[in-house]
Scaffold this active site. Sequence first.
Site, PDB file in Angstrom:
ATOM      1  N   CYS A   7       0.836  -1.196   0.000  1.00  0.00           N
ATOM      2  CA  CYS A   7       0.000   0.000   0.000  1.00  0.00           C
ATOM      3  C   CYS A   7       0.875   1.252   0.000  1.00  0.00           C
ATOM      4  O   CYS A   7       2.082   1.189   0.144  1.00  0.00           O
ATOM      5  CB  CYS A   7      -0.893   0.027   1.245  1.00  0.00           C
ATOM      6  SG  CYS A   7      -1.904  -1.446   1.456  1.00  0.00           S
ATOM      7  N   GLY A  35      -0.474   0.486  -4.926  1.00  0.00           N
ATOM      8  CA  GLY A  35      -1.734  -0.186  -4.649  1.00  0.00           C
ATOM      9  C   GLY A  35      -2.820   0.286  -5.581  1.00  0.00           C
ATOM     10  O   GLY A  35      -3.043   1.493  -5.706  1.00  0.00           O
ATOM     11  N   ASN A 110       0.657   0.897   5.882  1.00  0.00           N
ATOM     12  CA  ASN A 110       1.365   0.142   4.847  1.00  0.00           C
ATOM     13  C   ASN A 110       2.190  -0.936   5.539  1.00  0.00           C
ATOM     14  O   ASN A 110       3.017  -0.636   6.385  1.00  0.00           O
ATOM     15  CB  ASN A 110       2.266   1.072   4.037  1.00  0.00           C
ATOM     16  CG  ASN A 110       3.202   0.326   3.092  1.00  0.00           C
ATOM     17  OD1 ASN A 110       4.292   0.805   2.806  1.00  0.00           O
ATOM     18  ND2 ASN A 110       2.814  -0.825   2.614  1.00  0.00           N
ATOM     19  N   GLY A 111       1.954  -2.189   5.174  1.00  0.00           N
ATOM     20  CA  GLY A 111       2.718  -3.276   5.769  1.00  0.00           C
ATOM     21  C   GLY A 111       1.836  -4.457   6.100  1.00  0.00           C
ATOM     22  O   GLY A 111       0.720  -4.594   5.593  1.00  0.00           O
ATOM     23  N   TYR A 254      11.653  -3.549  -7.139  1.00  0.00           N
ATOM     24  CA  TYR A 254      10.383  -3.495  -7.854  1.00  0.00           C
ATOM     25  C   TYR A 254       9.369  -2.490  -7.326  1.00  0.00           C
ATOM     26  O   TYR A 254       8.789  -1.717  -8.083  1.00  0.00           O
ATOM     27  CB  TYR A 254       9.746  -4.891  -7.828  1.00  0.00           C
ATOM     28  CG  TYR A 254       8.344  -4.953  -8.371  1.00  0.00           C
ATOM     29  CD1 TYR A 254       8.094  -4.764  -9.726  1.00  0.00           C
ATOM     30  CD2 TYR A 254       7.258  -5.194  -7.538  1.00  0.00           C
ATOM     31  CE1 TYR A 254       6.802  -4.823 -10.240  1.00  0.00           C
ATOM     32  CE2 TYR A 254       5.963  -5.261  -8.037  1.00  0.00           C
ATOM     33  CZ  TYR A 254       5.742  -5.071  -9.381  1.00  0.00           C
ATOM     34  OH  TYR A 254       4.471  -5.114  -9.881  1.00  0.00           O
TER      35      TYR A 254
END
Length: 475
Positions: A7, A35, A110-111, A254
């Site tokens: 995210c 995301g 995020n995570g 990436y």
Amino acid sequence: MAVHEECGVFGVMGTKKENVAGIVYYGLYALQHRGQESCGIVVNDDGAFSSYKDLGLVSEVFSKDTLTRFPMGNMAVGHVRYGTTGGNTRNNCQPVEVNHQKGKMALAHNGNLTNALELRDKLELSGAIFHTTSDTETIAYVITRERLNTPSIEEAVSNTMNLLEGAYSLVLISSTKMIAARDPYGFRPLCYGKTADGAYVSASESCALSAVGAEFIRDVLPGEILVFTENGVESRREHCEKQRRRTCIFEYIYFARQDSVIDGISVHESRMKAGELLAESYPQCADIVIGVPDSGLDAALGYAKRSGIPYGIGLIKNKYIGRTFISPEQNERLDKVRIKLSPVKKVIDGKRVVLIDDSIVRGTTSKRIVKLLRDAGAKEIHMRISAPPFLYPCYYGTDIDSEENLIACHHSVDEIAGMIGVDSLGYLPIEKLNKLTGCEDYCAACFQGKYPTKIPTDLRKDRFEFRISIDIERK
């Protein structure tokens, strides 16, 4: 490439009432690559919260009409989501909002927590009622519980961090403050900056700061809590240096956008270095080097630079559709590859091609890309991957949750080359991974199987939904 990402989070705290929803919109637009399932924005107008969240891309969810419905405010938080825990439903859209005795809160995360299920069990046994299957709601509940017995929201966040395990980069707003926090390992990136008119901005990546005209100040330290108020910013570091830094190495390979800088390291330069290392490790006689857009392009430049083989644009990406992994069904994923990538026949026809990509997961997408190049007249295709083979699941926010789906777990490099249809295949050697960042302070558990934390007791991605369905059946 078919890896699901995590995210992106974005928050702003200004010095006056302004169109903070618009600022967050552009910040989220810059983070769209992190995301593409859903997104949301919450605006704070003198303690009154206004929000809008839905499934879809930022440009699909937030029209001009939608944005104008937000009030002017001095604080806002936003989120773009690909869910690694919890299903793809509107209920799981973030930011998560909480109304409680001590005030309001909106949280973007995020995570991925490795102990989310255990925490959720304890909360439910104590009377908590959950409305989503996302571990973000678990974090929000813990903060709320801690807030009832602490003098400030930042103290509640600090106490919560004692209970959380795994990866989390958070941005939250209360009635009067904005807080940014990063887990002690620093798995996921988080940074902050300041605009020319004095507004503070915190985001997953530095590229989002640039998008809203904010000057980058620095990365949030692993374990650090930043408290933004009308008086400025305060740093709390009671959780810092408790663990060795373990930033996800795949952020550089990436996830992150090429123009971002994470923990002082340029993503573009890391990918260029990966390409150079591939050229050294797997030299090849060829006519042209091409990359798979977008994350393979920088590595392809590095390969071309070190090998002396000309670099070319052999694949064109349609930038108006989502990444291939958003498709839930394999047939749809393959259809999207056809729409997403188009070969440049003039560049490829009759050539010996070195093809650079960032990874191979199942091999289905790689096989399709190779066929596109064969159909365009490629004489030879030599594939080089700017990461080592995926051999282990990730529990920190990358959607690699089962070894049975990882092609490298079941086949040799030569076998994979035959399966995807290339003349040769080479992965970045695991022993050279540290050269991408110049240090060994990173997490590479998906390649090595060495996890910095305890792994979850229940390894299913759908563990929340599974338990809910069992509870319904029992009733």
